[in-house]
Design an enzyme around this catalytic site. Structure first.
Site, PDB file in Angstrom:
ATOM      1  N   VAL A 141       3.551  15.978  77.291  1.00 43.35           N
ATOM      2  CA  VAL A 141       3.826  16.501  78.418  1.00 43.35           C
ATOM      3  C   VAL A 141       3.007  17.941  78.425  1.00 43.35           C
ATOM      4  O   VAL A 141       3.461  18.618  77.436  1.00 43.35           O
ATOM      5  CB  VAL A 141       5.343  16.482  78.801  1.00 43.35           C
ATOM      6  N   CYS A 142       2.103  18.081  79.428  1.00 42.07           N
ATOM      7  CA  CYS A 142       1.576  19.619  79.100  1.00 42.07           C
ATOM      8  C   CYS A 142       1.144  20.350  80.311  1.00 42.07           C
ATOM      9  O   CYS A 142       1.438  19.835  81.414  1.00 42.07           O
ATOM     10  CB  CYS A 142      -0.063  19.397  78.463  1.00 42.07           C
ATOM     11  N   THR A 143       0.821  21.687  80.163  1.00 41.98           N
ATOM     12  CA  THR A 143       0.380  22.581  81.245  1.00 41.98           C
ATOM     13  C   THR A 143      -1.069  22.995  80.774  1.00 41.98           C
ATOM     14  O   THR A 143      -1.230  23.657  79.669  1.00 41.98           O
ATOM     15  CB  THR A 143       1.308  23.450  81.667  1.00 41.98           C
TER      16      THR A 143
END
Length: 394
Positions: free
Chosen positions: A141-143
């Site tokens: 899960v990333c930004t």
């Protein structure tokens, strides 16, 4: 141990948490002055290693594993402990150790051979190293932000968040797998003939790349895309014999190694069938060269490009299609947009993007590292992160 697994589920459904991500103290004003990294959110610099691509694949990672063997053993044990909580008879662990090694021969070259070398160097069962490499197809899960400054330079930055629902440690208010991953983070200089071919960030023991750069040419990151027909389905189909799709982390590494330009990399990313859905965030070396590629397992769905004429000087991708609203329990995007607009194009830089990525809840309990990349000067910086309480779990 069972309570550690139940805790995130309870947090997910409890009413008081449903909007906590959007209110203090789980959110905050956009940060400034965070760079160079200091303070409680900074847990240290990430070491550099060289991977010599001229060596036999089985030998390439020996130096990394020599230094990180203890940390790798700790992570594998944490994963085993989580598995035992759900499967006290340890049937899953038996399957991993005894059945998963059969998958090795079907993995694309040179990744199967490199995984075998890591198992040899670490002394861990081959099946457990294979499982470690599969993990990243389904739990990332990333930004990611890519922005162009007024001088036409592109800046690419990301938080990598990993370990959602993989064991909440109540005592330390942290995700067990995320905590064990941070010390495994390494920067890699991939070389051939003593010359850098590309750079990347990974975890010791994992041979794919989710964050990388071909200096002077392009930058590339991968974010997970949540979908019903996600990575698990692709992996099952691979095991059952459908081997016409690419493993995402392995594929991203091959694009970094073999891509010759921004356009060439974009073509490869758009046209390749994948094992699971993904977002590819790609930046080039010329003004306007930046895009987010939304990819289903079977095909590309959308290419969203930078548009300076329309005032679109940056792109933001978390884990949701850009044309849809994010899931209300995980709206990091809105906070990034607020902080990027407050920063303005005149002041954008890797330093101010680090400020954005340090602002809660963009920074959260899952965040393992922050990477900053500038394709023009070939710089790649990675910092280990922490989000002290009060901080949102994701």
């Amino acid at each position: 141990m069972a309570s550690l697994l139940l805790c995130p589920i309870l947090l997910f459904f409890c009413g008081p948490w449903s909007r906590a991500q959007d209110v203090p103290p789980f959110t905050e004003d956009c940060r400034s002055g965070s760079y160079p990294p200091t303070g409680p959110t900074f847990k240290g610099n990430v070491s550099w290693y060289t991977i010599n691509l001229d060596l036999p694949p089985e030998e390439r990672w020996n130096g990394v594993i020599k230094d990180k063997k203890t940390e790798l053993l700790n992570l594998i044990q944490a994963i085993k402990d989580l598995t035992k909580a759900l499967d006290p008879r340890e049937e899953v662990i038996w399957l991993v150790d005894n059945e998963l090694p059969a998958l090795l021969g079907s993995l694309p070259y040179p990744f199967g051979d490199e995984i075998q070398g890591i198992a040899n160097a670490s002394g861990l069962p081959l099946g457990e190293i294979i499982l470690f490499n599969i993990f990243y197809e389904v739990f990332t899960v990333c930004t990611t932000i890519i922005a162009e400054d007024k001088a036409g330079q592109l800046h690419h930055a990301r938080n990598l968040d990993f370990g959602l629902f993989l064991g909440w440690d109540v005592k330390h208010s942290s995700w067990m797998v995320s905590s064990n991953l941070r010390p495994l983070t390494v920067n890699i200089d991939f070389q051939r003939n003593n010359r850098t071919i590309f750079k990347g960030v990974t975890f010791a023991g994992y041979v794919g790349i989710l964050t990388g750069m071909k200096p002077g040419t392009f930058t590339l990151t991968m974010n997970e895309r949540f979908a019903i027909d996600g990575g698990f389905l692709g992996i099952i189909k691979w095991i059952l014999g459908e081997k016409d799709s690419a493993w995402i982390g392995f594929f991203t590494r091959l694009v970094l190694e073999n891509g010759t330009s921004y356009e060439d990399a974009k073509t490869r990313l758009v046209k390749t069938k994948l094992l699971g859905p993904a977002y590819f965030i790609l930046g080039g070396n010329k003004s306007g060269e930046a895009c987010v590629i939304t990819h289903a397992r079977e095909s590309c769905l959308d290419v969203w490009e930078l548009d300076l004429k329309q005032g679109m000087w940056y792109l933001v991708e978390t884990n949701y299609d850009h044309w849809k609203k994010p899931f209300f329990l995980d709206d990091r995007r809105t906070h990034v947009l607020k902080c990027m607009n407050k920063t303005t194009q005149e002041k954008i830089s890797l330093a101010t993007m680090y400020d954005v990525l340090t602002t809660k809840p963009i920074l959260n309990k899952l965040t393992a590292y922050t990477t900053l990349m500038n394709v023009a000067d070939g710089s790649l910086e990675t910092y280990l992160r922490d989000c002290p309480n009060p901080c949102f779990p994701w």
